[in-house]
Structures are given as structure tokens and as C-alpha cells.
Design a protein around this motif. Sequence first.
Motif, PDB file in Angstrom:
ATOM      1  N   THR A  50       0.826  -1.216   0.000  1.00 29.28           N
ATOM      2  CA  THR A  50       0.000   0.000   0.000  1.00 29.28           C
ATOM      3  C   THR A  50       0.852   1.253   0.000  1.00 29.28           C
ATOM      4  N   GLN A  51       2.145   1.107   0.286  1.00 26.96           N
ATOM      5  CA  GLN A  51       3.038   2.256   0.296  1.00 26.96           C
ATOM      6  C   GLN A  51       3.719   2.414  -1.055  1.00 26.96           C
ATOM      7  N   ALA A  52       4.212   3.624  -1.329  1.00 22.34           N
ATOM      8  CA  ALA A  52       4.827   3.919  -2.628  1.00 22.34           C
ATOM      9  C   ALA A  52       6.086   3.104  -2.869  1.00 22.34           C
ATOM     10  N   GLY A  53       6.823   2.810  -1.791  1.00 22.19           N
ATOM     11  CA  GLY A  53       8.060   2.048  -1.943  1.00 22.19           C
ATOM     12  C   GLY A  53       9.180   2.894  -2.517  1.00 22.19           C
ATOM     13  N   THR A  54      10.269   2.239  -2.853  1.00 23.84           N
ATOM     14  CA  THR A  54      11.424   2.955  -3.390  1.00 23.84           C
ATOM     15  C   THR A  54      11.159   3.399  -4.827  1.00 23.84           C
ATOM     16  N   LYS A  55      11.714   4.556  -5.177  1.00 24.92           N
ATOM     17  CA  LYS A  55      11.619   5.005  -6.568  1.00 24.92           C
ATOM     18  C   LYS A  55      12.712   4.389  -7.426  1.00 24.92           C
ATOM     19  N   GLY A 130       7.067  -1.108  -4.091  1.00 22.70           N
ATOM     20  CA  GLY A 130       5.827  -0.472  -3.666  1.00 22.70           C
ATOM     21  C   GLY A 130       4.983  -0.088  -4.863  1.00 22.70           C
ATOM     22  N   THR A 131       3.961   0.680  -4.627  1.00 15.20           N
ATOM     23  CA  THR A 131       3.003   1.021  -5.682  1.00 15.20           C
ATOM     24  C   THR A 131       3.595   1.921  -6.755  1.00 15.20           C
ATOM     25  N   ALA A 132       4.731   2.561  -6.466  1.00 18.83           N
ATOM     26  CA  ALA A 132       5.347   3.459  -7.446  1.00 18.83           C
ATOM     27  C   ALA A 132       6.735   2.980  -7.875  1.00 18.83           C
ATOM     28  N   THR A 133       7.032   1.708  -7.641  1.00 25.81           N
ATOM     29  CA  THR A 133       8.367   1.181  -7.912  1.00 25.81           C
ATOM     30  C   THR A 133       8.419   0.453  -9.253  1.00 25.81           C
ATOM     31  N   GLN A 156       3.935  -2.327 -13.857  1.00 19.51           N
ATOM     32  CA  GLN A 156       5.166  -1.839 -13.225  1.00 19.51           C
ATOM     33  C   GLN A 156       6.378  -2.697 -13.574  1.00 19.51           C
TER      34      GLN A 156
END
Length: 308
Positions: A50-55, A130-133, A156
Amino acid sequence: FGADQPFAQAMDKLVEHYGVVLGESTIARITQGHAKTICETAPPPKDWPTQAGTKTAIIVEIDGGMVPIVKIDTTQADKRKGKTLQWQEAKICLAHQQGSKTLAYGGTFQGGVDTAGQCLFDCAVQAGFGTATPVHGVGDGAQWIADQIEDKFGAQGTFLVDFFHACDYLSAAGKVIVSSEQQQKMWMNEQKARLKTNQAHQVLQELQTHMEPPTTQDNDAPVRQCHRYLNNRTGQLDYQGAIKRGLPIGSGEIESAHRYIVQQRLKRPGAWWCPDNAEHMLALRLNRANRQWATYWQRISGKQPSQV
């Protein structure tokens, strides 16, 4: 010692380092007991984060390797009779952030490709997914690997065919297309340069002009095999994009991991494993590769990590 070496050698190591004498069967029983506990108390599969996580991109790799297995006919009074020896695939995976040397390992022996894919996903989450990784997968051309990366990471995730596997096919084709060794090297360098600059269509055109006749058996048609291999994977050949982003184009990490995690202990001369014992020992080897030994001992002893 029993996790890393044959039980007979572990017996010698115990005497050498600690002056403790234990029989080989006792060492095997204790080691396999811990291995079974580690396997059966593995953490549950991870859900979608649920968290963005590492970019930073997460690099994931997964591959299979064969392990010698013995199956015993339990109907035989003499267990030495009715044995069936065969090879079975152990699937292991790893994940880490781009530029990081801290790897998360996972794997399965008796589980199928979906289980292996879940292990890969768990490793990616452990590495910071994460959700943005973005996820960069690289491996040989096995379809199940590409399917699992697509299934587990969706939009992703991207998958790249291992560059050196592609070159193996090209090398075999080049020996048919070009006669002299020097010309073969020049031809290979040209095709490699084309692949690395996303000109796979030119490589395919080059192969097409030298394709063996349809009457030639497939085993005797390396040009046709190479053309089919690349043509079926045109969406997995973005080497130029990976190089620009500093991402690997080879799957050497997972192939090395098979050697030092699986083969070093489970694929030794004369060693044959029961399926359950192989699964348990793989879990033990992965536990050590992930440096979770102290965590395991804390769980079974009730002591804090500083006391373990």
C-alpha cells in the motif's frame, strides 16, 4: 556445518573446530530437523503493498536448476529396492534495488511456477517494492518467467531476455552463415551491436536470408532456431533502454546463486535427495543466504538477537 557441507564432512568439522564427536546420522537428523522447521514456519505470502516504496528500480531474476531426486517404493520391505532416480527442478529467485548489493532470496522445490512467482514477489517487497516502484526483470527465454513477472508486477514490471542467451543462439547460427573464424567474430560483433541499439529487426532480416530449408530437421537448423527464438521475443529485447538506465542485460546473478545456494549443497557427486528433504534443505540454504539464521534461533530459543 550440515547446512553447507555433506553430513560426513560436517562430522569432521565439528571435531576439528569444537572437539565434539557426533555421528553422521545424528548430524543429518538435527540439520534436517531445523531445515524442516524453517520450511514449515516460513512467513505468509506478501500482499500487494500500500506504500509507494522505493523510486529506485527493483531488479528481479528467477531461474530453475535440476536437483537429483530419489523416490522410494514404500511397498518394498527392503528400502534399497524399488528406488526411482530422477532430476527435478528447483526454482530460486532474487531481488534487489538497482545499485544495491543487498539481495533478497527466495525459492521453491516442489511448488509450481505460481509458487515461484509468489516467492519472487515476496523478494521484491522485501527489497523495497511499492506502488510506485518500477521492476526490471531479466532471465532466459523461458516463457513461464516472463509470464510470472507480468502476472505479479503488471504494468510496473518489464522483462528482458538475457543478452548472453540470445548471443548463444546467434553464435550457433553464425557458424553456419559465415565460414572462417575471423569472419564469424566480425559477424557476431555486428549482430551484438544491432541488438544493443534495438535493431533486432535487422538481425532477423539477416537470419531470414540464411534460413535452412523447411525439410531440414530442427536440430540441424541453428539459423532457424535463432530466428524463432528472437522473433518470438521481440518485445523483450530493449537492451538499449536497459543500458541507458544502467540496468543489467544479463542474468548472471541468478545463475551464480544457483551454484552457491543450490548446487553447492544439493547437487554433489553421489548425492540423491528425497523430495521433502530437498525442499527443507533449500529453505535452510535460502535462510542462510538471507542472513536470517539469528532470527530463526531467536524464534526457537526465545533469546534476543544479541544473545544468539
